[in-house]
Scaffold this active site. Sequence first.
Site, PDB file in Angstrom:
ATOM      1  N   GLU A 177     -50.796 126.059  76.281  1.00 39.50           N
ATOM      2  CA  GLU A 177     -51.433 124.979  76.232  1.00 39.50           C
ATOM      3  C   GLU A 177     -51.303 124.182  77.677  1.00 39.50           C
ATOM      4  OE1 GLU A 177     -50.402 122.646  72.578  1.00 39.50           O
ATOM      5  OE2 GLU A 177     -48.766 124.117  72.391  1.00 39.50           O
ATOM      6  N   ASP A 198     -48.177 115.579  60.927  1.00 36.50           N
ATOM      7  CA  ASP A 198     -49.638 115.933  60.463  1.00 36.50           C
ATOM      8  C   ASP A 198     -49.350 116.263  59.065  1.00 36.50           C
ATOM      9  OD1 ASP A 198     -50.273 115.600  62.954  1.00 36.50           O
ATOM     10  OD2 ASP A 198     -50.273 117.733  63.736  1.00 36.50           O
ATOM     11  N   GLU A 204     -46.953 120.165  59.892  1.00 39.43           N
ATOM     12  CA  GLU A 204     -46.125 120.076  61.202  1.00 39.43           C
ATOM     13  C   GLU A 204     -45.429 118.745  61.878  1.00 39.43           C
ATOM     14  OE1 GLU A 204     -47.451 121.862  64.621  1.00 39.43           O
ATOM     15  OE2 GLU A 204     -49.475 121.660  64.008  1.00 39.43           O
ATOM     16  N   ARG A 209     -45.383 112.691  65.879  1.00 40.63           N
ATOM     17  CA  ARG A 209     -46.466 112.704  65.207  1.00 40.63           C
ATOM     18  C   ARG A 209     -46.373 113.671  64.124  1.00 40.63           C
ATOM     19  NH1 ARG A 209     -51.159 115.120  67.921  1.00 40.63           N
ATOM     20  NH2 ARG A 209     -51.158 116.660  66.365  1.00 40.63           N
ATOM     21  N   GLY A 265     -49.964 115.057  72.004  1.00 36.36           N
ATOM     22  CA  GLY A 265     -51.157 114.995  73.030  1.00 36.36           C
ATOM     23  C   GLY A 265     -51.209 113.604  73.546  1.00 36.36           C
ATOM     24  N   ASN A 295     -44.908 117.026  65.252  1.00 39.10           N
ATOM     25  CA  ASN A 295     -45.106 117.050  66.918  1.00 39.10           C
ATOM     26  C   ASN A 295     -44.240 116.362  67.793  1.00 39.10           C
ATOM     27  OD1 ASN A 295     -47.733 118.899  67.273  1.00 39.10           O
ATOM     28  ND2 ASN A 295     -48.184 117.412  65.575  1.00 39.10           N
ATOM     29  N   TYR A 334     -60.042 118.952  71.290  1.00 37.15           N
ATOM     30  CA  TYR A 334     -60.203 118.411  72.453  1.00 37.15           C
ATOM     31  C   TYR A 334     -61.675 118.259  73.169  1.00 37.15           C
ATOM     32  CZ  TYR A 334     -55.191 119.632  72.335  1.00 37.15           C
ATOM     33  OH  TYR A 334     -53.988 119.672  71.817  1.00 37.15           O
ATOM     34  N   SER A 363     -52.038 123.091  69.297  1.00 39.97           N
ATOM     35  CA  SER A 363     -53.414 122.914  69.690  1.00 39.97           C
ATOM     36  C   SER A 363     -54.352 124.032  69.203  1.00 39.97           C
ATOM     37  CB  SER A 363     -53.552 123.136  71.403  1.00 39.97           C
ATOM     38  OG  SER A 363     -52.954 122.267  71.971  1.00 39.97           O
TER      39      SER A 363
END
Length: 355
Positions: free
Chosen positions: A14, A250, A262, A248, A268, A264, A210, A143
């Site tokens: 990443e 998800d 998951e 964060r 990002g 984070n 992205y 990602s």
Amino acid sequence: MLKVGVIMGGVSSEYEVSLNTGKEMMKHLDRSKYEAVPVVIEERGQLVDAVKGLDFALLALHGAYGEDGTVQGTLETLGIPYSGSGVLASSLCMDKHLSKTILRSKDVLTPGWLCWESMEDYSEEAVGQLGYPVMVKPNSGGSSIGMSKVDNAEGLRVAVEKAFAEDRAILIEAFTEGQEITCAILGGELLPVIGIQSLGAEWFDYSAKYEQGGADEQVIQLPLGTHERVRTAAFACYKALKCSVYARVDMLLKKGVPYVLEVNTLPGMTETSLLPRSAAAAGYTFSGLLDAIIEGSLRERGEGSGRSKGAAGEEAPDVTAEHKQAAKGLNTGAAAAAAHAAAEGIGIREVTSHV
């Protein structure tokens, strides 16, 4: 004026995403408050010298050696405060198998899964029992790199080999049909929930995440009961995995029921990223979001208190130096298991057993 180093790059797959996060952070740091210094890491050995003289490390790293507790442990050793969760939470959340096991032990719903540590574990029969379709993904990393959706046994081996090319352990996770959402937590508050719809891709893959126009990402209003279930699940994850400052979570919503995918710890922060979008809906500018992360992290590091606070401001249990040292190593799953066992009293065998 606080000298803030924006630590970006790293050694994971990443790398480019991290650079983009770092560039956005550099662009939006308030120059009236901070002396911003870009710090690009390309080798593990660079970090110690690169952070000398910094007052604070703003982490823009993603993946291994950045998001797994390794960099956090080094910075703690050097006495440099840093952004986001600590060593333990970083290590726990980076290991998807371990974090899902802990969440399930706390009655948080998460899709069923298998964890394989080598091709010797390969079993079409086991996946068949899990049920197709499945998502095959590296156990660590993010990602959507190395990740594939597999609809039948014929496509399984190729997807498994692709995931193993990125990591030493992989997850085969039951595909859950539902609405993808993401829930950001900042300073103990749940920010507006964002719904995600991939455009042109069957699932939320790298390009959808992205590329401009890759996905439709909008703040959504959930029915009251559903929102409360989502909120409860998000904070249960945050607390169980010892997160702090911001994170964060998800999820997938299936008939109003959240299933956690998951957590984070360093989400990002590019121009297309979800956390800044959610923060903006809560009234934060990008600069204000960075202020909140830096200020919250400085409080979390305790400025010499010797103990950090866990979720919801609770005092986190002491973790021995031995466990912290283990968490700096590359085997983050084993390190996190040892540290979490110390903090929670969960047996190592229970935490690391396959499901």
